[in-house]
Write an enzyme that holds these catalytic residues in place. Structure first.
Site: not given
Ligand code: DAT
Ligand code: MG
Length: 151
Positions: A11, A51, A87, A93, A104, A114, A117, A128
């Site tokens: 990122k 997303y 992962r 996350t 992370r 974080n 991705h 993706e």
């Molecule tokens: P990951 O990146 O672990 O797959 P995700 O797909 O649930 O997580 O979410 C995508 C991104 O969005 C994640 O890396 C950080 C952000 N994010 C997720 N949940 C969040 C929250 N509750 N508040 C703020 N940002 C969040």
């Molecule tokens: Mg995700």
């Protein structure tokens, strides 16, 4: 199988903080094969699509803004169980839940910055990868170390 692929992106914060080399190095050391790699500033349209599953979440717009704030390194890695292993290498996350030794866990403190991705399933990886890469940008090939990685 050995042909499984995942989409990994460093990122904008990870690029700015110069974590690209170490992230690539850990995937290489593990035994995965790099089949796609590019540095790009992603458009908000691409990121909204990427997303899409989070479109109704309160953090969606901030997430898209953050992800478009600078260049990202988009990668495709291939190998046995690379989606789940990727992962696990990433951590959770929220960095506070991530073990030391994960990207992370080692590289960041906040969910909104974080660093990396990674696709969460084989199906999302396929979606993706086709969103971020043209087929012609992916280079599969024979790797001479294969017999030393796979039984
Ligand atoms: P990951 O990146 O672990 O797959 P995700 O797909 O649930 O997580 O979410 C995508 C991104 O969005 C994640 O890396 C950080 C952000 N994010 C997720 N949940 C969040 C929250 N509750 N508040 C703020 N940002 C969040
Ligand atoms: Mg995700």
């Amino acid at each position: 199988g050995v042909k499984e692929r995942t989409f990994i992106a460093v990122k904008p914060d990870g690029v700015q903080r110069k974590r690209v080399g170490e992230i690539v190095q850990r995937f290489e050391k593990k035994g995965f094969k790099l089949v796609g790699f590019k540095l790009l500033k992603a458009s908000k349209d691409l990121l909204r699509e990427h997303y899409w599953e989070h479109r109704n979440r309160p953090f969606y717009n901030r997430l898209v803004t953050y992800m478009s704030s600078g260049p990202v390194v988009a990668m495709v890695w291939q190998g046995q169980d690379v989606v789940k292993t990727g992962r696990d290498m990433m951590g959770k996350t929220n960095p506070i839940d991530s073990m030391p030794g994960t990207f992370r866990g080692d590289f960041c403190v906040e969910m909104g910055r974080n660093v990396i991705h990674g696709s969460d399933s084989v199906e999302s990886a396929q979606r993706e990868i086709s969103l971020w890469f043209k087929e012609s940008e992916l280079c599969d090939r024979e790797v001479c170390s294969n017999n030393w990685i796979y039984d």
